[in-house]
Design an enzyme around this catalytic site. Structure first.
Site, PDB file in Angstrom:
ATOM      1  N   HIS A  10      26.736  62.693  71.860  1.00 33.59           N
ATOM      2  CA  HIS A  10      26.720  64.159  71.941  1.00 33.59           C
ATOM      3  C   HIS A  10      27.758  64.774  71.009  1.00 33.59           C
ATOM      4  O   HIS A  10      28.696  64.097  70.539  1.00 33.59           O
ATOM      5  CB  HIS A  10      26.986  64.605  73.379  1.00 33.59           C
ATOM      6  CG  HIS A  10      28.337  64.183  73.893  1.00 33.59           C
ATOM      7  ND1 HIS A  10      29.502  64.838  73.574  1.00 33.59           N
ATOM      8  CD2 HIS A  10      28.699  63.155  74.695  1.00 33.59           C
ATOM      9  CE1 HIS A  10      30.526  64.241  74.156  1.00 33.59           C
ATOM     10  NE2 HIS A  10      30.068  63.209  74.845  1.00 33.59           N
ATOM     11  N   GLU A  87      27.423  58.954  81.006  1.00 37.13           N
ATOM     12  CA  GLU A  87      28.688  58.276  80.752  1.00 37.13           C
ATOM     13  C   GLU A  87      29.112  57.513  82.009  1.00 37.13           C
ATOM     14  O   GLU A  87      28.582  57.731  83.110  1.00 37.13           O
ATOM     15  CB  GLU A  87      29.743  59.326  80.366  1.00 37.13           C
ATOM     16  CG  GLU A  87      31.126  58.809  80.041  1.00 37.13           C
ATOM     17  CD  GLU A  87      31.146  57.841  78.881  1.00 37.13           C
ATOM     18  OE1 GLU A  87      30.858  56.639  79.125  1.00 37.13           O
ATOM     19  OE2 GLU A  87      31.453  58.263  77.748  1.00 37.13           O
TER      20      GLU A  87
END
Length: 214
Positions: A10, A87
């Site tokens: 990202h 994550e």
């Protein structure tokens, strides 16, 4: 059949810039991260990227899904989110200073963020996290044989995939940084064999390209 993956981190968040541990905290892109996603979109529309993308997947955390929406709008494909691509969950450690946690691994008796089996309250061990990531990509490969799949996720996810591809132990140091919106390529054959491709592609992050969009 091989399933080909383009795995992309990202764009930048304020917590990235402050070196704070994000984990499952849903932190939005900052202005730099938005610009990085736009530059990535430009790159994916040039002749330098000649691949057909069949499917776009993203972590369900906003920093990844927003990067995906900006960078892949021109494909005309839905961005499918999957919590399996998140994550690592750092639980009560989220919001901590990343550098201090890295250094604490060298202090006897201190919390060791790189130890594969050290538990974290409300979070995941490193070993459990990597297994989640491996299982998620195995599942995608089994469901999407022969597809070209673009996946937007997180630095820890890219690290976990790199270790699986190269047989690197979880506790071993990684000799490179994982930059925001870097592109990493690999394939999974017949749902089981993991095949490395080009890694850490960051040409689109050269400063002149970012400046053009400011």
């Amino acid at each position: 059949m091989d399933t080909h993956f383009w795995l992309i981190r990202h764009g930048e968040t304020d917590w990235n810039a402050m070196r704070k541990l994000q984990g499952w905290r849903d932190i939005a892109l900052n202005e730099t991260g938005i610009q990085q996603a736009r530059v990535l979109a430009q790159t994916l529309q040039t002749a330098a990227f000649r691949h057909r993308i069949d499917t776009v997947y993203s972590s369900d955390l906003v920093r990844a899904s927003e990067t995906a929406r900006i960078a892949t709008a021109h494909f005309g494909l839905p961005v499918r989110t999957d919590a399996g691509l998140r994550e690592r969950g750092f639980g009560v450690m989220e919001g901590s200073d990343w550098q201090s946690l890295k250094h604490s691994a060298d202090v006897p008796g201190a919390f060791n963020i790189r130890d594969p089996d050290t538990p974290i309250q409300d979070g995941e061990t490193l070993r459990a996290f990597q297994q989640r990531i491996v299982d998620t990509f195995q599942s995608l490969a089994q469901r999407l044989p022969g597809n070209n799949v673009m996946v937007f996720s997180h630095g820890g996810v890219i690290d976990a995939v790199w270790r699986r591809l190269n047989g690197v132990a979880l506790e071993a140091p990684r000799p490179f940084d994982i930059q925001n919106t870097s592109i990493n390529c690999f394939s999974i054959r017949a749902g089981s064999d993991w095949i490395p491709g080009e890694w850490g592609i960051v040409d689109h992050l050269e400063q002149p390209a970012l400046d053009e969009l400011r």
